[in-house]
Design a protein around this motif. Structure first.
Motif, PDB file in Angstrom:
ATOM      1  N   ALA A 241       0.834  -1.199   0.000  1.00  0.00           N
ATOM      2  CA  ALA A 241       0.000   0.000   0.000  1.00  0.00           C
ATOM      3  C   ALA A 241       0.867   1.247   0.000  1.00  0.00           C
ATOM      4  O   ALA A 241       1.990   1.233   0.506  1.00  0.00           O
ATOM      5  N   VAL A 242       0.314   2.305  -0.583  1.00  0.00           N
ATOM      6  CA  VAL A 242       1.046   3.559  -0.647  1.00  0.00           C
ATOM      7  C   VAL A 242       0.044   4.702  -0.626  1.00  0.00           C
ATOM      8  O   VAL A 242      -1.089   4.561  -1.099  1.00  0.00           O
ATOM      9  N   VAL A 243       0.443   5.811  -0.052  1.00  0.00           N
ATOM     10  CA  VAL A 243      -0.339   7.043  -0.140  1.00  0.00           C
ATOM     11  C   VAL A 243       0.459   8.017  -0.983  1.00  0.00           C
ATOM     12  O   VAL A 243       1.660   8.201  -0.751  1.00  0.00           O
ATOM     13  N   SER A 244      -0.188   8.613  -1.954  1.00  0.00           N
ATOM     14  CA  SER A 244       0.493   9.612  -2.776  1.00  0.00           C
ATOM     15  C   SER A 244      -0.372  10.860  -2.872  1.00  0.00           C
ATOM     16  O   SER A 244      -1.593  10.763  -2.998  1.00  0.00           O
ATOM     17  N   PRO A 245       0.251  12.045  -2.813  1.00  0.00           N
ATOM     18  CA  PRO A 245      -0.524  13.265  -3.039  1.00  0.00           C
ATOM     19  C   PRO A 245      -0.948  13.342  -4.500  1.00  0.00           C
ATOM     20  O   PRO A 245      -0.184  12.956  -5.384  1.00  0.00           O
TER      21      PRO A 245
END
Lengths: 250, 220
Positions: A214-218
Motif C-alpha cells: 500500500a502507498v499514499v500519494s498526493p
C-alpha cells in the motif's frame, strides 16, 4: 434467483441542520437513516446483497448540500452475480458535495462473483471548499472462486476541474495482462481511499509507504490517494484503515 | 502523413531520455513479479492496456489539436502517483528539447512557454507528432510502442534476458498495440471528456516504492 433485469435509482440529499430532505429507496437499494457517532448524519445502504445481476441498471444519487456532514456506508458487501441477461450490469453512483460540506463515503466491498459482469461508474463533483473521504474496494471472486468481469471508473471534479480519474478492469472480459506484474500480480483484492481536503493546499500530504502492498500519494490538487493490493478483503481493509486514520481525522 | 517522420519519432535513438526509465520493470523485477520472458509479456500486455491506452489517447488528443492545457490537466488527474507525474513532466521537458530541434513549430514553442518545467510527456509527444505532420493514430502508435518497448529493453538489462526473446515479446504484442492505438485515436476524436483513464494499481504503487530506493538503475 430467477427474475427479470431491473432499473432502480435511490436518492439522498443532506442538509447542514442534519436533516435528510431526500431519502428515497428503490428496488434492491434500500436506504436507512442509522445512528451516527459524532457530527455526521448517517445513511446505510441495507439492501444491495441480491444485486446487481447481469442486465440490472442501478444508481444512487447523493447531494450533500452547503455545510452538511454526511456519512454513507453499507450493511454488507455488494455482490455482482450473473443474471438473466448476458448484458453487463451497470451501477452508477453520482455525488455532489457543496461548499463547506463533508461526505464520508465508506461502503463495504464490491465482490465480483464468477460469471458476473459489472460496470460501476462513480462521478463526484466537489465545490471548492468541500471535503471528501471515499473508499472503493474490489474483491475478485468469493472465497476460492474465479472472478467475474469488473470495470470501475471513478471520476472526481473539483470546482469544475478534473482532480482524479481512474478506470480499473479485471477478470475474463477485461483487456489482457490484468493479472500480470504491472496490474494486479495475482492479488485478489485491490482498493483506493481518496481524501480531498482544501487544507492540503497549505499542508501537502507526503508520499508514504505502508509495507509492500500500500502507498499514499498526493494528487496534483489538494487531495491524496491510498492505493492498496492484498490477497483478500480483510488484509485490504487493514491497509486502507491505516491510511484512513492518518489522512482523514475529520 | 509521413511514415518516415513516425520512424524518427518512435526510434529508441531519438534523444528524448526514455532509455533512463524502465516503465515499472525495475520495481517488478525486485518484487519477483518479473523473472522471465513470459512474465515480461504479461507485464507489458497489462501496461499496454492500462497506462499505455491512457497515454496514447492523451497523445492522440494533442495530435488532434485538443487544448493542451486541458490535456495536461487530464494527464494529472490520471496519474495519482506523484513520482510518475514528476517522471512524466521530466520526460516531457526532454522530449520538448529534441522535438523543437527536429520539427520547429509555434505550437511546440507555445507549449514549452506554458509549461517551463515540462508538460506531461504524452501531451508533448502528440504536439510533436502534429508538428511532424503526423496524425492522432500515428501519435498513439508511437506511445503504444514505447509503453512496451521501455520495459522490454529494461528487462534485458535487469535480467540479462535474451534480447531475441524480448523482441519476440514485442512482436507478439504488435496486434494489441494496433488495437490500443486505434481505440486511443477514436476516443481522442470525441474530445477531452471521452479520454480513457485505464490504470494499473501495481504500477502506481511500485512507482512510489521505487522512487524511495536509495540506489536504482532506472529513474522510474
Amino acid at each position: 434467483m430467477d427474475r427479470v433485469s431491473l432499473r432502480a435509482t435511490a436518492r439522498i440529499a443532506a442538509d447542514a441542520d442534519g436533516g435528510l430532505p431526500l431519502l428515497v429507496s428503490d428496488g434492491p437499494l434500500a436506504l436507512r437513516r442509522t445512528r451516527a457517532a459524532g457530527p455526521y448524519t448517517r445513511v446505510t445502504v441495507v439492501g444491495a446483497m441480491s444485486a446487481p445481476l447481469g442486465g440490472d441498471r442501478l444508481a444512487i444519487e447523493t447531494e450533500v448540500r452547503d455545510g452538511a456532514r454526511l456519512l454513507v456506508d453499507s450493511a454488507a458487501a455488494t455482490l455482482a452475480l450473473p443474471g438473466p441477461s448476458a448484458d453487463p450490469a451497470a451501477y452508477d453512483v453520482r455525488i455532489s458535495v457543496a461548499d463547506g460540506a463533508v461526505l464520508r463515503w465508506l461502503p463495504e466491498q464490491l465482490v465480483s462473483a464468477a460469471g458476473s459482469h459489472l460496470r460501476m461508474r462513480t462521478t463526484v463533483d466537489l465545490a471548492p471548499t468541500a471535503r471528501l473521504v471515499l473508499r472503493e474496494e474490489q474483491v475478485l471472486g468469493r472465497h476460492g472462486e474465479v472472478p467475474g468481469t469488473l470495470t470501475t471508473r471513478l471520476t472526481v471534479r473539483r470546482a469544475g476541474r478534473p482532480l482524479f480519474d481512474q478506470e480499473l478492469s479485471f477478470g475474463p472480459g477485461a483487456p489482457g495482462g490484468w493479472d500480470g506484474g504491472a496490474v494486479l500480480g495475482g492479488h485478489r483484492a485491490t482498493g483506493q481511499l481518496l481524501v480531498v481536503d482544501p487544507a492540503f493546499a497549505d499542508k501537502a500530504v507526503e508520499a508514504r509507504l505502508y509495507g509492500e502492498n500500500a502507498v499514499v500519494s498526493p494528487l496534483a490538487g489538494p487531495a491524496a490517494l491510498a492505493t492498496a493490493v492484498a490477497p483478500d478483503a480483510l488484509a485490504l481493509r487493514r491497509l486502507l484503515d491505516a491510511a484512513l486514520s492518518e489522512l482523514a481525522p475529520f | 502523413m509521413t511514415l518516415s517522420a513516425l520512424l524518427v519519432l518512435a526510434d529508441g535513438r531519438f534523444p528524448a531520455g526514455g532509455h533512463a526509465h524502465s516503465g515499472g520493470a525495475e520495481a517488478a523485477v525486485k518484487a519477483g513479479r518479473l523473472k522471465d520472458a513470459a512474465d515480461l509479456e504479461s507485464f507489458c500486455r497489462g501496461r499496454l492496456h492500462t497506462t499505455g491506452l491512457t497515454s496514447a489517447a492523451l497523445a492522440a488528443g494533442a495530435a488532434h489539436g485538443l487544448d493542451p492545457y486541458e490535456l495536461d490537466a487530464a494527464a494529472d488527474a490520471r496519474t495519482p502517483s506523484a513520482a510518475l507525474r514528476a517522471a512524466s513532466r521530466r520526460l516531457g521537458r526532454q522530449l520538448m528539447r529534441a522535438a523543437r530541434a527536429a520539427w520547429p513549430s509555434p505550437e511546440l514553442d507555445a507549449l514549452a512557454a506554458a509549461f517551463p518545467r515540462g508538460a506531461h510527456q504524452p501531451v508533448v509527444l502528440g504536439t510533436a507528432a502534429r508538428a511532424a505532420g503526423l496524425g492522432p493514430e500515428e501519435a498513439a502508435h508511437c506511445v503504444a510502442y514505447e509503453t512496451v518497448g521501455g520495459p522490454a529493453t529494461a528487462a534485458v538489462r535487469l535480467l540479462s534476458l535474451d534480447p531475441y526473446q524480448a523482441t519476440a515479446v514485442l512482436a507478439r504484442l504488435a496486434p494489441e498495440m494496433d488495437q490500443v492505438a486505434e481505440r486511443a485515436a477514436a476516443a481522442a476524436g470525441q474530445g477531452v471528456d471521452a479520454l480513457p483513464a485505464a490504470s494499473a494499481p501495481l504500477l502506481d504503487l511500485t512507482a512510489e516504492q521505487h522512487a524511495a530506493w536509495p540506489v536504482r538503475l532506472f529513474a522510474s
